[in-house]
Design a protein around this motif. Structure first.
Motif, PDB file in Angstrom:
ATOM      1  N   MET A   1       0.828  -1.209   0.000  1.00  0.00           N
ATOM      2  CA  MET A   1       0.000   0.000   0.000  1.00  0.00           C
ATOM      3  C   MET A   1       0.870   1.269   0.000  1.00  0.00           C
ATOM      4  SD  MET A   1      -3.017  -0.903  -0.419  1.00  0.00           S
ATOM      5  CE  MET A   1      -3.738   0.725  -0.246  1.00  0.00           C
ATOM      6  N   LYS A   2       2.013   1.199   0.698  1.00  0.00           N
ATOM      7  CA  LYS A   2       2.935   2.341   0.686  1.00  0.00           C
ATOM      8  C   LYS A   2       3.359   2.637  -0.746  1.00  0.00           C
ATOM      9  CE  LYS A   2       5.155   1.523   5.143  1.00  0.00           C
ATOM     10  NZ  LYS A   2       6.337   0.873   5.686  1.00  0.00           N
ATOM     11  N   VAL A   3       3.692   1.563  -1.488  1.00  0.00           N
ATOM     12  CA  VAL A   3       4.127   1.723  -2.890  1.00  0.00           C
ATOM     13  C   VAL A   3       2.999   2.326  -3.720  1.00  0.00           C
ATOM     14  CG1 VAL A   3       4.795   0.461  -4.987  1.00  0.00           C
ATOM     15  CG2 VAL A   3       5.867  -0.104  -2.795  1.00  0.00           C
ATOM     16  N   LEU A   4       1.785   1.776  -3.590  1.00  0.00           N
ATOM     17  CA  LEU A   4       0.655   2.276  -4.389  1.00  0.00           C
ATOM     18  C   LEU A   4       0.352   3.741  -4.060  1.00  0.00           C
ATOM     19  CD1 LEU A   4      -1.751  -0.817  -4.415  1.00  0.00           C
ATOM     20  CD2 LEU A   4      -0.731   0.270  -6.413  1.00  0.00           C
ATOM     21  N   ARG A   5       0.433   4.097  -2.790  1.00  0.00           N
ATOM     22  CA  ARG A   5       0.130   5.491  -2.405  1.00  0.00           C
ATOM     23  C   ARG A   5       1.201   6.449  -2.947  1.00  0.00           C
ATOM     24  NH1 ARG A   5      -2.546   3.152   2.768  1.00  0.00           N
ATOM     25  NH2 ARG A   5      -4.703   3.362   2.055  1.00  0.00           N
ATOM     26  N   GLU A   6       2.417   5.922  -3.087  1.00  0.00           N
ATOM     27  CA  GLU A   6       3.502   6.722  -3.651  1.00  0.00           C
ATOM     28  C   GLU A   6       3.281   6.908  -5.159  1.00  0.00           C
ATOM     29  OE1 GLU A   6       6.190   9.154  -3.178  1.00  0.00           O
ATOM     30  OE2 GLU A   6       6.061   7.926  -1.358  1.00  0.00           O
ATOM     31  N   LEU A   7       2.812   5.840  -5.832  1.00  0.00           N
ATOM     32  CA  LEU A   7       2.590   5.895  -7.290  1.00  0.00           C
ATOM     33  C   LEU A   7       1.349   6.724  -7.640  1.00  0.00           C
ATOM     34  CD1 LEU A   7       3.350   2.209  -8.439  1.00  0.00           C
ATOM     35  CD2 LEU A   7       4.927   4.124  -8.241  1.00  0.00           C
ATOM     36  N   PHE A   8       0.378   6.796  -6.715  1.00  0.00           N
ATOM     37  CA  PHE A   8      -0.859   7.567  -6.966  1.00  0.00           C
ATOM     38  C   PHE A   8      -0.979   8.683  -5.924  1.00  0.00           C
ATOM     39  CE2 PHE A   8      -1.446   3.502  -8.971  1.00  0.00           C
ATOM     40  CZ  PHE A   8      -2.083   3.795 -10.168  1.00  0.00           C
ATOM     41  N   LYS A   9       0.102   9.430  -5.791  1.00  0.00           N
ATOM     42  CA  LYS A   9       0.213  10.435  -4.730  1.00  0.00           C
ATOM     43  C   LYS A   9      -0.836  11.541  -4.872  1.00  0.00           C
ATOM     44  CE  LYS A   9       3.926  11.910  -1.852  1.00  0.00           C
ATOM     45  NZ  LYS A   9       5.341  11.761  -1.601  1.00  0.00           N
ATOM     46  N   GLU A  10      -1.230  11.778  -6.135  1.00  0.00           N
ATOM     47  CA  GLU A  10      -2.141  12.903  -6.393  1.00  0.00           C
ATOM     48  C   GLU A  10      -3.585  12.596  -5.988  1.00  0.00           C
ATOM     49  OE1 GLU A  10      -2.415  10.026  -9.604  1.00  0.00           O
ATOM     50  OE2 GLU A  10      -0.676  10.936  -8.637  1.00  0.00           O
ATOM     51  N   GLN A  11      -3.860  11.403  -5.468  1.00  0.00           N
ATOM     52  CA  GLN A  11      -5.250  11.075  -5.133  1.00  0.00           C
ATOM     53  C   GLN A  11      -5.323  10.216  -3.872  1.00  0.00           C
ATOM     54  OE1 GLN A  11      -5.493   8.696  -8.933  1.00  0.00           O
ATOM     55  NE2 GLN A  11      -6.829   7.420  -7.684  1.00  0.00           N
ATOM     56  N   GLU A  12      -6.534  10.006  -3.445  1.00  0.00           N
ATOM     57  CA  GLU A  12      -6.785   9.183  -2.260  1.00  0.00           C
ATOM     58  C   GLU A  12      -6.776   7.716  -2.693  1.00  0.00           C
ATOM     59  OE1 GLU A  12      -7.360   8.700   1.704  1.00  0.00           O
ATOM     60  OE2 GLU A  12      -7.383  10.702   0.792  1.00  0.00           O
ATOM     61  N   VAL A  13      -5.897   6.895  -2.096  1.00  0.00           N
ATOM     62  CA  VAL A  13      -5.900   5.454  -2.403  1.00  0.00           C
ATOM     63  C   VAL A  13      -6.589   4.735  -1.236  1.00  0.00           C
ATOM     64  CG1 VAL A  13      -4.485   3.397  -2.773  1.00  0.00           C
ATOM     65  CG2 VAL A  13      -3.812   5.573  -3.806  1.00  0.00           C
ATOM     66  N   PRO A  14      -7.741   4.091  -1.485  1.00  0.00           N
ATOM     67  CA  PRO A  14      -8.497   3.481  -0.379  1.00  0.00           C
ATOM     68  C   PRO A  14      -7.795   2.236   0.177  1.00  0.00           C
ATOM     69  CG  PRO A  14      -9.495   2.911  -2.483  1.00  0.00           C
ATOM     70  CD  PRO A  14      -8.382   3.863  -2.787  1.00  0.00           C
ATOM     71  N   GLU A  15      -8.170   1.864   1.372  1.00  0.00           N
ATOM     72  CA  GLU A  15      -7.679   0.619   1.965  1.00  0.00           C
ATOM     73  C   GLU A  15      -8.279  -0.560   1.195  1.00  0.00           C
ATOM     74  OE1 GLU A  15      -5.640  -0.390   4.658  1.00  0.00           O
ATOM     75  OE2 GLU A  15      -4.949   1.682   4.399  1.00  0.00           O
ATOM     76  N   PRO A  16      -7.551  -1.657   1.044  1.00  0.00           N
ATOM     77  CA  PRO A  16      -8.148  -2.827   0.378  1.00  0.00           C
ATOM     78  C   PRO A  16      -9.234  -3.444   1.253  1.00  0.00           C
ATOM     79  CG  PRO A  16      -5.969  -3.359   1.252  1.00  0.00           C
ATOM     80  CD  PRO A  16      -6.159  -1.894   1.459  1.00  0.00           C
ATOM     81  N   VAL A  17     -10.287  -3.956   0.595  1.00  0.00           N
ATOM     82  CA  VAL A  17     -11.351  -4.613   1.365  1.00  0.00           C
ATOM     83  C   VAL A  17     -11.036  -6.084   1.583  1.00  0.00           C
ATOM     84  CG1 VAL A  17     -13.167  -3.002   0.698  1.00  0.00           C
ATOM     85  CG2 VAL A  17     -12.703  -4.979  -0.758  1.00  0.00           C
ATOM     86  N   ASN A  18     -10.103  -6.604   0.777  1.00  0.00           N
ATOM     87  CA  ASN A  18      -9.749  -8.022   0.880  1.00  0.00           C
ATOM     88  C   ASN A  18      -8.397  -8.215   0.214  1.00  0.00           C
ATOM     89  OD1 ASN A  18     -10.002 -10.711   1.462  1.00  0.00           O
ATOM     90  ND2 ASN A  18     -11.984 -10.959   0.435  1.00  0.00           N
ATOM     91  N   TYR A  19      -7.675  -9.251   0.587  1.00  0.00           N
ATOM     92  CA  TYR A  19      -6.359  -9.489  -0.022  1.00  0.00           C
ATOM     93  C   TYR A  19      -5.882 -10.908   0.289  1.00  0.00           C
ATOM     94  CZ  TYR A  19      -4.827  -8.577   4.789  1.00  0.00           C
ATOM     95  OH  TYR A  19      -4.682  -8.620   6.153  1.00  0.00           O
ATOM     96  N   PHE A  20      -4.857 -11.325  -0.417  1.00  0.00           N
ATOM     97  CA  PHE A  20      -4.089 -12.507  -0.004  1.00  0.00           C
ATOM     98  C   PHE A  20      -2.644 -12.360  -0.452  1.00  0.00           C
ATOM     99  CE2 PHE A  20      -5.754 -14.256  -4.134  1.00  0.00           C
ATOM    100  CZ  PHE A  20      -4.548 -14.540  -4.747  1.00  0.00           C
ATOM    101  N   VAL A  21      -1.756 -13.065   0.240  1.00  0.00           N
ATOM    102  CA  VAL A  21      -0.339 -13.126  -0.128  1.00  0.00           C
ATOM    103  C   VAL A  21       0.015 -14.611  -0.205  1.00  0.00           C
ATOM    104  CG1 VAL A  21       2.025 -12.525   0.544  1.00  0.00           C
ATOM    105  CG2 VAL A  21       0.135 -10.977   1.120  1.00  0.00           C
ATOM    106  N   THR A  22       0.722 -15.011  -1.269  1.00  0.00           N
ATOM    107  CA  THR A  22       1.068 -16.446  -1.398  1.00  0.00           C
ATOM    108  C   THR A  22       2.299 -16.778  -0.556  1.00  0.00           C
ATOM    109  OG1 THR A  22       2.502 -16.081  -3.313  1.00  0.00           O
ATOM    110  CG2 THR A  22       0.176 -16.526  -3.776  1.00  0.00           C
ATOM    111  N   HIS A  23       2.422 -18.067  -0.264  1.00  0.00           N
ATOM    112  CA  HIS A  23       3.590 -18.546   0.503  1.00  0.00           C
ATOM    113  C   HIS A  23       4.099 -19.840  -0.138  1.00  0.00           C
ATOM    114  CE1 HIS A  23       2.623 -15.644   3.665  1.00  0.00           C
ATOM    115  NE2 HIS A  23       1.373 -16.030   3.552  1.00  0.00           N
ATOM    116  N   TRP A  24       4.450 -19.757  -1.408  1.00  0.00           N
ATOM    117  CA  TRP A  24       4.884 -20.981  -2.097  1.00  0.00           C
ATOM    118  C   TRP A  24       6.137 -21.586  -1.455  1.00  0.00           C
ATOM    119  CZ3 TRP A  24       1.668 -23.540  -4.990  1.00  0.00           C
ATOM    120  CH2 TRP A  24       0.641 -22.859  -5.657  1.00  0.00           C
ATOM    121  N   SER A  25       6.998 -20.735  -0.923  1.00  0.00           N
ATOM    122  CA  SER A  25       8.240 -21.266  -0.342  1.00  0.00           C
ATOM    123  C   SER A  25       7.948 -22.121   0.886  1.00  0.00           C
ATOM    124  CB  SER A  25       9.191 -20.133   0.019  1.00  0.00           C
ATOM    125  OG  SER A  25       8.574 -19.270   0.959  1.00  0.00           O
TER     126      SER A  25
END
Length: 798
Positions: A710-734
């Motif tokens: 989210m830090k990265v996305l807010r940096e890339l879209f600095k000119e606007q409000e980036v909302p919090e995600p309503v849902n997510y997942f992160v993989t753990h293949w390792s």
């Protein structure tokens, strides 16, 4: 007439003297000793030839002629009929001359009178379709053979569909010459190879000389334009055949090269020559049949292609049609076994191969793409198959997730190059549309500024130039002189900047890091582990061309369809494989045991490296060395669902956008974001973690990884409000106990040959498949699938 010639030949061989037929003129009566003349062709079995042509009024029929012209052991024409067409003052000359003109403008072979007779004058032969008859009958000279007639023909049938009266026509004996056609020597006595008319392959092959690919230059419907096509030798035209998937291009066009799963329609490939050595001197019959089969399969890949369906399209005059239909079975079986046709998600009611080709039973370890592909093929061939899967689901490293409102592949989801890709074939069979990924990928910097496209273009050029220098460097290097790709790239870059006196700006340096992060994503590893000599070893082979697509429905629907009707035991981890005896014994960790003639191992490479399966006897040293010379690459994915598509205005309908890393250490952290519903309403972004970033997130909590993203996305879209995600997942293949990796790569000091060694079977009992056994297409679901098809073919032949 023809049958009586053959009957007389038989009487002669039984020692009876031939009876001379009553003659028409006194003059001929005086020439008793000259009444018959043998065919001059050495080895021809026709003692008393008969002229099939009856073109000249003076036709010798089954009498005397000064010379017989031989087409096959049962087909000759007399000197009088030869003259009728060949001499310019005779009635038939114009017909021959017209034909010659067409043949010369379309074909490459000699338009001889013998070719004319074979192409235009020989009668057609057709087989009775009654299952208890199947006798071959010669049609009258005027009758034209069509696929419809071949499909419905019954003995005694009149062509205007009036049933013939009288006794059962099937009881009439078959012409004696038909039996000869099956003998191997018959084919060697054939003067001209068969050239098919109206072959299903002709629309695919308009840019070739028809007679070079087994088709008649006089019978190709596309011939009007074909001479223009051939005149322009550099135009590799891909004919768009109506109703045909744009991704189906089974044949190379002239002067084309380097496309995966394409065949040269005018040449036999090595495995074909090995299987059909009798066609090595003149491959025309084989090419005609193979091209017809391939074209027919691509025209309708949803149904099993049978010999019956193909044989009605073999339109060629003369007894050679009988031989073509006989050979068709073998060619069709070979192509089925190889997985060139009758493959994909097809399910069959009757085994596709005769019993001699089937193993009694096979055990497959792993229900990923490779295991399921092999199981589907083997079951279709008629082999009993059991699949043992350690997890509670099928799919292996294909794992689709719908929790975010759209299908997101936790593992694979993209198809790289769709032309001839078996994934595209399966989508066609299931009427699944793929989403073509666009080319546009804007790169955004910290602060949200879009990068000037000219800078991106320039650094892309330098990045590729660096890799070109690495390619030059490795040409004369042995395996022991290998070095890590990361080191080599830095060295080349440093030398270039020193020699050119150039300096990359800070932004250019960061864009270069972005390209390097893509390379680490492709390799599944940091560049300090990857071989500079063999990092792209598969690029030396033809690769899949065409669109890159996103499977919006996911890979799982395809694998689920492949798995339908298979005997799959889930929650069944295999612990040991004992192949010391006649049969192979497989033992699972819950104590269950199975035995089979052959076993196929499709587990991920790292599980072999960690000896998770105990082999008795141990695997050969050569194979173990290969297993450890490959690397187990790893990437992770993050997917985020948002309440709205906040990126739309800035991205303007692109399928993805790039993130320029602020510092080199962060280059693998969310370098590209994919919009997983670009034309839709859902707001889901997926990104990849690669290179050093994988280790950085390995022990982080999911929510912490999301915060970083989210830090990265807010940096890339600095000119606007980036909302919090309503849902997510992160993989753990390792950390996934049955995967522990994403895909393989060649480690420093290794080589692409390791993939081939990994694919070798052990004692014809233990076989191996999976992406890490496919030298041509590693790292992909396509490669895994094709390795399963390859092993099914091998197990069927061994």
């Amino acid at each position: 007439g023809n049958a009586s010639g053959a009957r007389r030949a038989r009487k002669r061989s039984s020692g009876e003297s031939p009876k001379r037929k009553a003659t028409d003129t006194e003059e001929e009566d005086d020439q008793t000793e000259k009444k018959y003349r043998k065919c001059e062709k050495a080895g021809c079995s026709a003692v008393y030839p008969v002229c099939f042509a009856s073109a000249s009024e003076r036709c010798a029929k089954n009498g005397y002629t000064s010379r017989w012209y031989h087409l096959s052991c049962g087909e000759h024409f007399c000197n009088e009929c030869f003259d009728h067409y060949y001499r310019s003052h005779k009635d038939g000359y114009e017909t021959f001359a017209e034909w010659k003109k067409v043949w010369t403008s379309n074909g490459k072979s000699e338009p001889s009178l013998k070719a004319f007779m074979a192409d235009q004058q020989l009668p057609f032969w057709v087989q009775c379709t009654k299952p208890d008859c199947r006798k071959w009958r010669q049609l009258t000279k005027e009758a034209q053979l069509t696929p419809a007639l071949a499909e419905t023909y019954r003995c005694g049938m009149k062509y205007n569909n009036i049933k013939s009266e009288g006794p059962d026509q099937c009881s009439q004996p078959e012409d004696l010459r038909v039996a000869e056609v099956s003998d191997s020597w018959w084919h060697s006595m054939l003067i001209l190879p068969p050239l098919l008319k109206e072959s299903p392959a002709s629309p695919f092959l308009a840019a070739y000389y028809p007679d070079c690919v087994g088709m008649s230059p006089s019978g190709s419907s596309s011939s009007a334009s074909s001479s223009e096509l051939k005149a322009d030798a550099h135009r590799a035209v891909h004919p768009q055949i109506s109703g045909l998937s744009q991704y189906f291009q089974p044949f190379y066009q002239p002067n084309e090269c380097g496309k995966a799963l394409c065949v040269r329609p005018d040449m036999m490939e090595l495995d074909e020559l090995y299987e059909f050595p009798e066609f090595s001197r003149d491959p025309t019959m084989y090419l005609a049949l193979r091209n017809l089969i391939l074209a027919s399969w691509h025209k309708n890949c949803k149904k099993v292609l049978t010999a019956e369906k193909c044989s009605q399209h073999i339109i060629v005059r003369g007894l050679v049609r009988v031989r073509c239909v006989q050979e068709l079975d073998r060619v069709l079986q070979f192509m089925t076994r190889k997985g060139l046709i009758n493959t994909g998600v097809l399910r069959v009611e009757r085994p596709l191969l005769p019993e001699g080709y089937r193993s009694k039973n096979v055990i497959i370890i792993g229900a990923g793409a490779a295991g399921l592909a092999a199981a589907r093929q083997l079951q279709n061939f008629g082999t009993a198959v059991v699949v043992l899967e350690a997890r509670d689901r099928i799919g292996g490293r294909v794992w689709d997730d719908t929790s975010l409102g759209v299908m997101v592949g936790r593992g694979a989801q993209i198809v790289n190059g769709c032309v001839n890709n078996p994934i595209a074939l399966m989508c066609e069979q299931m009427d699944i549309k793929m989403h073509k990924l666009g080319e546009r990928c804007e790169l955004f910097q910290k602060g949200g500024q879009a990068t000037d496209p000219t800078i991106d273009k320039r650094m892309d050029f330098h990045f590729n130039a660096i890799l070109d220098v690495v390619s030059e460097w490795r040409k004369d290097k042995s395996q022991s002189q290998d070095t890590p790709l990361g080191e080599k790239v830095q060295e080349v870059k440093k030398n270039f900047l020193q020699e050119s006196g150039m300096q990359f700006s800070e932004l250019e340096e960061k864009v270069l890091q972005f390209h390097l992060s893509n390379l680490e994503f492709a390799c599944g590893s940091t560049l300090d582990k990857v071989s500079a000599r063999s990092w792209d070893h598969n690029e030396f082979f033809a690769q899949f061309s065409g669109d890159h697509t996103l499977l919006t429905k996911g890979y799982y629907v395809l694998l689920h369809k492949l798995a339908e009707g298979l005997d799959i035991c889930t929650n069944c981890p295999v612990q040991a494989i004992d192949y010391s005896g006649e049969t192979v014994k497989v033992i699972s960790s819950n104590g269950s045991q199975w035995t089979a003639q052959k076993v196929l191992v499709t587990v991920p490479l790292i599980l072999l490296q960690k000896n998770l399966i105990h082999f008795n006897p141990p695997l050969p040293e050569r194979k173990l060395k290969a297993i450890h010379s490959l690397g187990a690459g790893i990437i992770e994915k993050i997917a985020l669902q948002f309440p709205c598509r906040f990126w739309d205005k800035k991205i303007q309908g692109a399928d993805y956008f790039g993130n320029i890393p602020p510092v080199p250490e962060k280059r693998g952290m969310f370098s590209v974001f994919y919009d997983l519903d670009p034309q839709g309403k859902n707001a889901v972004l997926m990104s990849v973690i690669s290179g050093d970033a994988v280790a950085a997130v390995q022990d982080m909590e999911e929510k912490d990884v999301v915060n970083e993203c989210m830090k990265v996305l807010r940096e890339l879209f600095k000119e606007q409000e980036v909302p919090e995600p309503v849902n997510y997942f992160v993989t753990h293949w390792s950390k996934d106990v049955w995967s522990q990796m994403s895909y393989s790569f060649v480690k420093t000091g290794g080589s692409g040959e390791a993939y081939d060694i990994l694919a070798e079977d052990v004692q014809g009992k233990v076989f191996f498949a999976g992406e890490a056994t496919n030298r041509h297409f590693p790292q992909t679901v396509t490669g895994a699938y094709l390795s399963g098809v390859r092993e099914a073919s091998k197990m069927t032949a061994v």
